[in-house]
Design an enzyme around this catalytic site. Structure first.
Site, short mmCIF file in Angstrom:
data_model
loop_
_atom_site.label_atom_id
_atom_site.label_comp_id
_atom_site.label_asym_id
_atom_site.label_seq_id
_atom_site.Cartn_x
_atom_site.Cartn_y
_atom_site.Cartn_z
N THR A 71 1.01 -1.20 0.23
CA THR A 71 0.00 0.09 0.11
C THR A 71 0.96 1.16 0.10
OG1 THR A 71 -1.96 -1.16 1.02
CG2 THR A 71 -1.97 1.38 1.21
N ASN A 151 -6.39 -10.02 -6.96
CA ASN A 151 -6.23 -10.92 -5.64
C ASN A 151 -7.69 -11.45 -5.40
OD1 ASN A 151 -6.83 -7.69 -5.61
ND2 ASN A 151 -7.81 -8.18 -3.62
N GLN A 181 0.07 -10.30 -5.94
CA GLN A 181 -0.19 -11.46 -5.85
C GLN A 181 0.50 -12.32 -6.97
OE1 GLN A 181 -2.01 -12.67 -3.76
NE2 GLN A 181 -3.00 -10.83 -2.59
N SER A 201 4.66 -7.03 -1.85
CA SER A 201 4.35 -7.28 -0.41
C SER A 201 4.91 -8.54 0.28
CB SER A 201 3.02 -7.08 -0.29
OG SER A 201 2.69 -7.25 1.08
N HIS A 203 4.66 -9.86 3.15
CA HIS A 203 3.51 -10.84 3.83
C HIS A 203 2.68 -11.75 2.84
CE1 HIS A 203 -0.62 -8.82 3.98
NE2 HIS A 203 0.08 -7.94 3.43
N THR A 239 14.94 5.56 9.27
CA THR A 239 16.16 4.67 9.65
C THR A 239 15.69 3.10 8.84
OG1 THR A 239 16.61 5.63 11.41
CG2 THR A 239 17.44 3.50 11.29
N CYS A 324 -8.51 -6.89 2.96
CA CYS A 324 -8.50 -5.49 3.17
C CYS A 324 -9.63 -4.46 3.22
CB CYS A 324 -7.29 -4.88 2.29
SG CYS A 324 -5.83 -6.03 1.81
N1 PLP Z 1 -2.19 -4.98 -3.78
C1 PLP Z 1 -2.79 -6.41 -3.80
C2 PLP Z 1 -3.14 -7.03 -5.26
C3 PLP Z 1 -3.12 -6.97 -2.74
O1 PLP Z 1 -3.76 -8.17 -2.68
C4 PLP Z 1 -2.61 -5.98 -1.43
C5 PLP Z 1 -3.23 -6.81 -0.32
O2 PLP Z 1 -4.06 -7.55 -0.03
C6 PLP Z 1 -2.22 -5.03 -1.51
C7 PLP Z 1 -1.97 -4.62 -2.73
C8 PLP Z 1 -1.77 -4.30 -0.41
O3 PLP Z 1 -0.58 -5.11 0.24
P1 PLP Z 1 -0.34 -4.60 1.55
O4 PLP Z 1 -1.06 -5.49 2.52
O5 PLP Z 1 1.26 -5.07 1.68
O6 PLP Z 1 -0.62 -3.20 1.95
#
Ligand code: PLP
Length: 380
Positions: A71, A151, A181, A201, A203, A239, A324
């Site tokens: 994000t 996603n 993704q 990302s 995670h 940092t 999200c």
């Molecule tokens: N873009 C896509 C396609 C995602 O699936 C996600 C998270 O679900 C994001 C952006 C945002 O990722 P983050 O959780 O690292 O901000």
């Protein structure tokens, strides 16, 4: 537990856990900005990590910026590019099926006078390319914003065709790509892709939360979102966390090492589930050619949330609309925009797989769906 919600987040892999715990055990990690030898060592280790991540992504060292999440990467890229390049024009092309990280940036830009063209998408989730062609020829466009793998459905963007159209019709237009993704699930070689900015990302690939990357092609200028001490060449002050950079690096290395084998396993799981679910009158909403990591399915007679909680009672985890934006009870805008009717979309559940999922879990999932159908006396 059966965890089929890997597009929302993944658990950290053993390699990531070791990388993090080794660093924690070391105690003090110097500030890469410090002039003494602790700082110099941290700076060197950070630069090495950055270089390795760049190599793995097909980029140059100077093109990789560590962020806190995708994000942040999206905000930095989209808002930062347009803020810096006012002469590039006030026109952006995208779709309404982007992740909220992109859509909210675009909504803000619209409020400040930008013209955002949202291309229609087909039932396969892909933007209609004839409309893109038209939009690229109509007027000067500053930026394209698209997602490589959706996603919610796993729909894969025809990125090469879009880049070719951009190169032919409007070579000055820059391209921001959300590859969150896609990373570790299909090849992502940034120089070959020939996009200008790209977000990732950690995670989602078994790193820890708090790890993101922004690719900024050499020569693309942006106004940084985070101002301060000028770290990361002034593109993202604050940092640097060697720990988070190392966690991302470990996750990426492992994801790429295991990608081919896990793709084949996940495709088998996906194929099995598609067949079994269709036999039970469920409707598959992910396109045929979607990335197998995501399977969006609508269970007639069950609202999404009901099915999610029924499965949860068996310790099976899936999601409704993307994590999200799923707190409010909503129907997936991605499915609606792709032409899925509201009733079918209201019953949609997303299953998303990782390399840790097994066929035994898929079989168990089907047995539990049968039990849920029996409990509610739903016709199979
Ligand atoms: N873009 C896509 C396609 C995602 O699936 C996600 C998270 O679900 C994001 C952006 C945002 O990722 P983050 O959780 O690292 O901000």
């Amino acid at each position: 537990m059966i965890y089929f919600d890997n597009s929302a987040t993944t658990f950290p892999s053993d390699r990531v856990r070791s990388a993090v715990s080794d660093m924690m055990a070391d105690g003090l990690s110097g500030n890469p900005g410090s002039l003494h030898k602790l700082g110099v060592a941290a700076d060197k280790a950070y630069a090495q990590t950055q270089a390795n991540v760049a190599r793995l992504l097909g980029a140059s060292d100077s093109e990789i910026i560590f962020t806190s999440c995708a994000t942040e990467s999206a905000n930095t890229a989209i808002r930062g590019f347009l803020s810096r390049n006012t002469r590039a024009g006030k026109r952006v092309i995208s779709t309404r099926t982007e992740h909220k990280a992109t859509l909210e940036c675009l909504a803000l830009l619209e409020k400040s006078g930008y013209d955002v063209i949202y291309l229609p998408v087909g039932r396969d989730g892909k933007p209609v390319l004839s409309e893109l062609e038209k939009a690229l020829t109509e007027d000067k466009t500053a930026l394209l914003c698209f997602t490589l793998v959706n996603n919610e459905t796993g729909s894969v963007l025809p990125v090469e065709q879009i880049v070719a159209l951009r190169n032919k019709l409007s070579p000055d237009t820059k391209f921001y790509l959300d590859a969150v993704q896609a990373l570790g699930k299909m090849p992502v070689d940034l120089h070959k892709l020939n996009v200008d900015m790209c977000s990732f990302s950690g995670h989602k690939i078994h790193s820890v939360k708090g790890t993101g990357v922004l690719y900024l092609k050499n020569g693309v200028r942006i106004d940084p979102l985070i101002l301060g001490g000028g770290q990361q060449k002034g593109m993202r002050s604050g940092t640097q966390s060697l720990l988070l950079a190392k966690a991302f690096e470990a996750a990426l290395e492992e994801a790429l090492e295991t990608m081919d084998a896990s793709h084949a396993d996940i495709a088998r799981i996906n194929g099995f589930l598609r067949k079994e679910l269709v036999a039970r009158n469920a409707v598959i909403l992910s396109p045929e050619d979607a990335l197998p990591n995501v399977l969006n399915v609508s269970f007639e007679g069950f609202e999404s949330e009901t099915m999610l909680h029924c499965l949860e009672m068996y310790d099976i985890y899936v999601s409704t609309v993307s994590a999200c934006s799923s707190k409010a009870k909503k129907v997936s805008y991605v499915l609606l925009e792709s032409g899925v009717d509201r009733k079918t979309a209201a019953n949609a559940v997303r299953l998303s797989f990782s390399r840790y999922n097994t066929m035994e879990e898929a079989e168990e999932f089907i047995r539990k769906v049968d039990e849920i159908y029996d409990t509610f006396a739903v016709r199979k």
